[in-house]
Design a protein around this motif. Structure first.
Motif, PDB file in Angstrom:
ATOM      1  N   PRO A   1      34.835  39.608  40.811  1.00 33.29           N
ATOM      2  CA  PRO A   1      34.333  39.514  39.495  1.00 33.29           C
ATOM      3  C   PRO A   1      34.865  40.238  38.262  1.00 33.29           C
ATOM      4  O   PRO A   1      35.364  39.848  37.375  1.00 33.29           O
ATOM      5  N   SER A   2      34.708  41.785  38.125  1.00 35.17           N
ATOM      6  CA  SER A   2      35.517  42.871  38.195  1.00 35.17           C
ATOM      7  C   SER A   2      36.828  43.006  37.517  1.00 35.17           C
ATOM      8  O   SER A   2      37.932  42.507  36.233  1.00 35.17           O
TER       9      SER A   2
ATOM     10  N   PHE B   1      36.874  39.138  35.214  1.00 35.69           N
ATOM     11  CA  PHE B   1      36.442  40.005  33.471  1.00 35.69           C
ATOM     12  C   PHE B   1      37.737  39.900  33.180  1.00 35.69           C
ATOM     13  O   PHE B   1      38.030  40.092  31.549  1.00 35.69           O
ATOM     14  N   ALA B   2      38.296  41.400  33.298  1.00 36.70           N
ATOM     15  CA  ALA B   2      39.305  41.689  32.919  1.00 36.70           C
ATOM     16  C   ALA B   2      40.954  41.452  32.575  1.00 36.70           C
ATOM     17  O   ALA B   2      41.343  40.885  31.220  1.00 36.70           O
TER      18      ALA B   2
ATOM     19  N   ALA C   1      39.907  37.729  32.210  1.00 42.48           N
ATOM     20  CA  ALA C   1      39.899  36.775  31.097  1.00 42.48           C
ATOM     21  C   ALA C   1      40.176  37.421  28.839  1.00 42.48           C
ATOM     22  O   ALA C   1      39.890  37.088  28.148  1.00 42.48           O
ATOM     23  N   ARG C   2      40.203  38.904  29.398  1.00 40.20           N
ATOM     24  CA  ARG C   2      40.125  39.817  27.988  1.00 40.20           C
ATOM     25  C   ARG C   2      41.088  40.100  27.719  1.00 40.20           C
ATOM     26  O   ARG C   2      42.148  39.966  26.887  1.00 40.20           O
TER      27      ARG C   2
END
Length: 113
Positions: A86-87, A90-91, A93-94
């Motif tokens: 997940p981390s 998320f990164a 996606a940024r």
């Protein structure tokens, strides 16, 4: 080929790539020629990139994945990234302004077909 990855044929035209701690995503040229030679020698149609050990995907790592996907696409090989933490997701996606140049799947079994 540089030793920063472990490659395993896992089925009909599918190869699993597991990056190791020694992988340096800032130097894709150190890997791509040998990797493509390996994949073409096994008539690969799909490369499954296991990102389970990747804690975060920053701009450098994203560029590595994008370059890998582009090089594979030129040789007729699809790239699917699996087991993304997940981390890391998320990164990632940024980093995206557009769709990534590779597919993503939950795990290796979901990426095989």
């Amino acid at each position: 080929m540089n030793g920063g990855m472990h490659l395993t044929p896992i089925g009909s035209g599918v190869v699993l790539l597991e990056p190791k701690e020694g992988l340096d995503p800032s130097d894709p040229d150190a890997y791509l020629d040998g990797l493509l030679h390996y994949l073409q020698g096994r008539a690969a149609r799909r490369l499954v990139y296991d990102a389970g050990a990747v804690v975060i995907i920053d701009a450098v790592y994203y560029r590595w994945l994008a370059r890998l996907a582009a090089a594979c696409r030129v040789t007729g090989i699809d790239v699917t990234v699996v087991n993304m933490r997940p981390s890391a997701a998320f990164a990632l996606a940024r980093q995206l302004d557009d769709d990534p140049p590779f597919a993503c799947a939950l795990d290796v079994d979901h990426a095989r077909y």
